[in-house]
Write a protein that holds these residues in place. Sequence first.
Motif, PDB file in Angstrom:
ATOM      1  N   ARG A 239       0.819  -1.222   0.000  1.00 26.35           N
ATOM      2  CA  ARG A 239       0.000   0.000   0.000  1.00 26.35           C
ATOM      3  C   ARG A 239       0.855   1.274   0.000  1.00 26.35           C
ATOM      4  O   ARG A 239       0.332   2.361   0.206  1.00 26.35           O
ATOM      5  CB  ARG A 239      -0.911   0.009   1.236  1.00 26.35           C
ATOM      6  CG  ARG A 239      -1.853  -1.184   1.291  1.00 26.35           C
ATOM      7  CD  ARG A 239      -2.590  -1.253   2.603  1.00 26.35           C
ATOM      8  NE  ARG A 239      -1.664  -1.594   3.680  1.00 26.35           N
ATOM      9  CZ  ARG A 239      -1.978  -1.642   4.967  1.00 26.35           C
ATOM     10  NH1 ARG A 239      -3.199  -1.364   5.359  1.00 26.35           N
ATOM     11  NH2 ARG A 239      -1.082  -1.974   5.873  1.00 26.35           N
ATOM     12  N   TYR A 240       2.149   1.143  -0.190  1.00 26.10           N
ATOM     13  CA  TYR A 240       3.071   2.286  -0.171  1.00 26.10           C
ATOM     14  C   TYR A 240       2.614   3.359  -1.143  1.00 26.10           C
ATOM     15  O   TYR A 240       2.237   3.041  -2.267  1.00 26.10           O
ATOM     16  CB  TYR A 240       4.485   1.810  -0.552  1.00 26.10           C
ATOM     17  CG  TYR A 240       5.493   2.912  -0.679  1.00 26.10           C
ATOM     18  CD1 TYR A 240       6.144   3.394   0.448  1.00 26.10           C
ATOM     19  CD2 TYR A 240       5.798   3.469  -1.908  1.00 26.10           C
ATOM     20  CE1 TYR A 240       7.081   4.404   0.342  1.00 26.10           C
ATOM     21  CE2 TYR A 240       6.728   4.483  -2.022  1.00 26.10           C
ATOM     22  CZ  TYR A 240       7.364   4.953  -0.900  1.00 26.10           C
ATOM     23  OH  TYR A 240       8.289   5.956  -1.003  1.00 26.10           O
ATOM     24  N   PRO A 241       2.715   4.624  -0.784  1.00 23.91           N
ATOM     25  CA  PRO A 241       3.121   5.212   0.492  1.00 23.91           C
ATOM     26  C   PRO A 241       1.942   5.593   1.393  1.00 23.91           C
ATOM     27  O   PRO A 241       2.112   6.313   2.361  1.00 23.91           O
ATOM     28  CB  PRO A 241       3.867   6.470   0.058  1.00 23.91           C
ATOM     29  CG  PRO A 241       3.091   6.940  -1.145  1.00 23.91           C
ATOM     30  CD  PRO A 241       2.626   5.667  -1.832  1.00 23.91           C
ATOM     31  N   HIS A 242       0.760   5.100   1.068  1.00 25.11           N
ATOM     32  CA  HIS A 242      -0.458   5.491   1.790  1.00 25.11           C
ATOM     33  C   HIS A 242      -0.993   4.320   2.607  1.00 25.11           C
ATOM     34  O   HIS A 242      -2.164   3.947   2.489  1.00 25.11           O
ATOM     35  CB  HIS A 242      -1.521   5.980   0.800  1.00 25.11           C
ATOM     36  CG  HIS A 242      -1.049   7.051  -0.113  1.00 25.11           C
ATOM     37  ND1 HIS A 242      -0.811   8.333   0.318  1.00 25.11           N
ATOM     38  CD2 HIS A 242      -0.743   7.025  -1.428  1.00 25.11           C
ATOM     39  CE1 HIS A 242      -0.392   9.070  -0.705  1.00 25.11           C
ATOM     40  NE2 HIS A 242      -0.334   8.294  -1.771  1.00 25.11           N
ATOM     41  N   TRP A 243      -0.158   3.751   3.462  1.00 23.50           N
ATOM     42  CA  TRP A 243      -0.462   2.511   4.163  1.00 23.50           C
ATOM     43  C   TRP A 243      -1.841   2.489   4.821  1.00 23.50           C
ATOM     44  O   TRP A 243      -2.550   1.508   4.729  1.00 23.50           O
ATOM     45  CB  TRP A 243       0.604   2.226   5.224  1.00 23.50           C
ATOM     46  CG  TRP A 243       1.964   2.086   4.640  1.00 23.50           C
ATOM     47  CD1 TRP A 243       2.465   0.990   4.008  1.00 23.50           C
ATOM     48  CD2 TRP A 243       2.987   3.073   4.623  1.00 23.50           C
ATOM     49  NE1 TRP A 243       3.754   1.225   3.590  1.00 23.50           N
ATOM     50  CE2 TRP A 243       4.098   2.507   3.948  1.00 23.50           C
ATOM     51  CE3 TRP A 243       3.081   4.374   5.089  1.00 23.50           C
ATOM     52  CZ2 TRP A 243       5.290   3.193   3.758  1.00 23.50           C
ATOM     53  CZ3 TRP A 243       4.268   5.056   4.891  1.00 23.50           C
ATOM     54  CH2 TRP A 243       5.349   4.464   4.232  1.00 23.50           C
TER      55      TRP A 243
ATOM     56  N   ASP B 105      -4.343   4.939   4.499  1.00 20.78           N
ATOM     57  CA  ASP B 105      -5.350   5.759   3.837  1.00 20.78           C
ATOM     58  C   ASP B 105      -6.463   4.829   3.348  1.00 20.78           C
ATOM     59  O   ASP B 105      -6.202   3.872   2.611  1.00 20.78           O
ATOM     60  CB  ASP B 105      -4.715   6.500   2.664  1.00 20.78           C
ATOM     61  CG  ASP B 105      -5.644   7.517   2.034  1.00 20.78           C
ATOM     62  OD1 ASP B 105      -6.817   7.175   1.749  1.00 20.78           O
ATOM     63  OD2 ASP B 105      -5.199   8.658   1.805  1.00 20.78           O
TER      64      ASP B 105
ATOM     65  N   ARG C 262      -8.571   5.066   1.160  1.00 19.62           N
ATOM     66  CA  ARG C 262      -8.766   5.062  -0.296  1.00 19.62           C
ATOM     67  C   ARG C 262      -7.680   4.289  -1.027  1.00 19.62           C
ATOM     68  O   ARG C 262      -7.740   4.151  -2.245  1.00 19.62           O
ATOM     69  CB  ARG C 262      -8.810   6.504  -0.807  1.00 19.62           C
ATOM     70  CG  ARG C 262      -9.932   7.320  -0.169  1.00 19.62           C
ATOM     71  CD  ARG C 262      -9.713   8.792  -0.343  1.00 19.62           C
ATOM     72  NE  ARG C 262      -8.473   9.167   0.346  1.00 19.62           N
ATOM     73  CZ  ARG C 262      -8.003  10.409   0.422  1.00 19.62           C
ATOM     74  NH1 ARG C 262      -8.647  11.388  -0.160  1.00 19.62           N
ATOM     75  NH2 ARG C 262      -6.893  10.658   1.067  1.00 19.62           N
ATOM     76  N   HIS C 263      -6.675   3.792  -0.288  1.00 17.17           N
ATOM     77  CA  HIS C 263      -5.519   3.120  -0.914  1.00 17.17           C
ATOM     78  C   HIS C 263      -5.207   1.799  -0.215  1.00 17.17           C
ATOM     79  O   HIS C 263      -4.064   1.541   0.153  1.00 17.17           O
ATOM     80  CB  HIS C 263      -4.296   4.042  -0.862  1.00 17.17           C
ATOM     81  CG  HIS C 263      -4.462   5.313  -1.610  1.00 17.17           C
ATOM     82  ND1 HIS C 263      -4.309   5.396  -2.981  1.00 17.17           N
ATOM     83  CD2 HIS C 263      -4.798   6.551  -1.199  1.00 17.17           C
ATOM     84  CE1 HIS C 263      -4.532   6.641  -3.361  1.00 17.17           C
ATOM     85  NE2 HIS C 263      -4.829   7.363  -2.310  1.00 17.17           N
ATOM     86  N   GLN C 264      -6.183   0.946  -0.063  1.00 19.89           N
ATOM     87  CA  GLN C 264      -5.971  -0.317   0.638  1.00 19.89           C
ATOM     88  C   GLN C 264      -5.726  -1.502  -0.297  1.00 19.89           C
ATOM     89  O   GLN C 264      -5.436  -2.605   0.164  1.00 19.89           O
ATOM     90  CB  GLN C 264      -7.142  -0.610   1.577  1.00 19.89           C
ATOM     91  CG  GLN C 264      -7.225   0.369   2.737  1.00 19.89           C
ATOM     92  CD  GLN C 264      -5.975   0.325   3.596  1.00 19.89           C
ATOM     93  OE1 GLN C 264      -5.690  -0.683   4.224  1.00 19.89           O
ATOM     94  NE2 GLN C 264      -5.195   1.406   3.604  1.00 19.89           N
TER      95      GLN C 264
ATOM     96  N   SER D  85      -5.800   7.117   8.026  1.00 17.70           N
ATOM     97  CA  SER D  85      -5.072   8.384   8.056  1.00 17.70           C
ATOM     98  C   SER D  85      -5.847   9.511   7.388  1.00 17.70           C
ATOM     99  O   SER D  85      -5.656  10.679   7.735  1.00 17.70           O
ATOM    100  CB  SER D  85      -3.696   8.224   7.387  1.00 17.70           C
ATOM    101  OG  SER D  85      -3.852   7.790   6.049  1.00 17.70           O
ATOM    102  N   ASP D  86      -6.735   9.191   6.473  1.00 18.78           N
ATOM    103  CA  ASP D  86      -7.513  10.220   5.790  1.00 18.78           C
ATOM    104  C   ASP D  86      -8.842  10.519   6.468  1.00 18.78           C
ATOM    105  O   ASP D  86      -9.437  11.557   6.234  1.00 18.78           O
ATOM    106  CB  ASP D  86      -7.765   9.819   4.336  1.00 18.78           C
ATOM    107  CG  ASP D  86      -8.572   8.535   4.243  1.00 18.78           C
ATOM    108  OD1 ASP D  86      -8.164   7.535   4.864  1.00 18.78           O
ATOM    109  OD2 ASP D  86      -9.612   8.518   3.546  1.00 18.78           O
TER     110      ASP D  86
END
Length: 189
Positions: free
Chosen positions: A101-105, A107, A109-111, A156-157
């Motif tokens: 999931r780099y760089p939004h581990w 977030d 929306r980025h799983q 995180s978001d």
Amino acid sequence: MSTLHALTVIDAPLPYVERLETRPLAQVDLVVIHCTELPDLATAREYGERVLYDSGTGNSGHYYIDRDGTVLRYVPEDRSAHHVRGWNPRAIGIELVNTGRYPHWLDSRHQAMAEPYPDAQVDALVALLNRLAGDLPGLRHVAGHEDLDRDRVPASDDPAVLVQRKLDPGPQFPWDRVLAAVPLPRLPL
């Protein structure tokens, strides 16, 4: 497919390896498969060298396998590396270089973890698992990091949304292929 004889392991100890707790090899009964969730091996090494604890140590697996099948050992088996909460004293950690999931581990929306594991990397993993099974008589099981760390944390978001803290090695990992080629079953949970 790689064979036991073709496996080359490059020793590349972390600077703090002598500060990690020693353990009898007989207590090692588990291998935990991870993915680095970082872009490349150099970044994973930098992360592994970071001192995060009062003991002068940081987070790292024992072995790292790059996309081309190169295998490095950062921590010897008789030392407990910090790679999975609550299981380190009994486990060997193997990190596969993969972006995850780099760089939004965390977030929400980025799983998705979309990067596949190359054949050379999987072949090296199978060879390493077979070697470890032969070298460590107490070794009984293999697990994914996602099997052992099921905590959900605020995204995180959006802190109102919970995401799984660890998803590795993730949906692209070829469990069937690996388990068919090694004498270690997946840890029953």
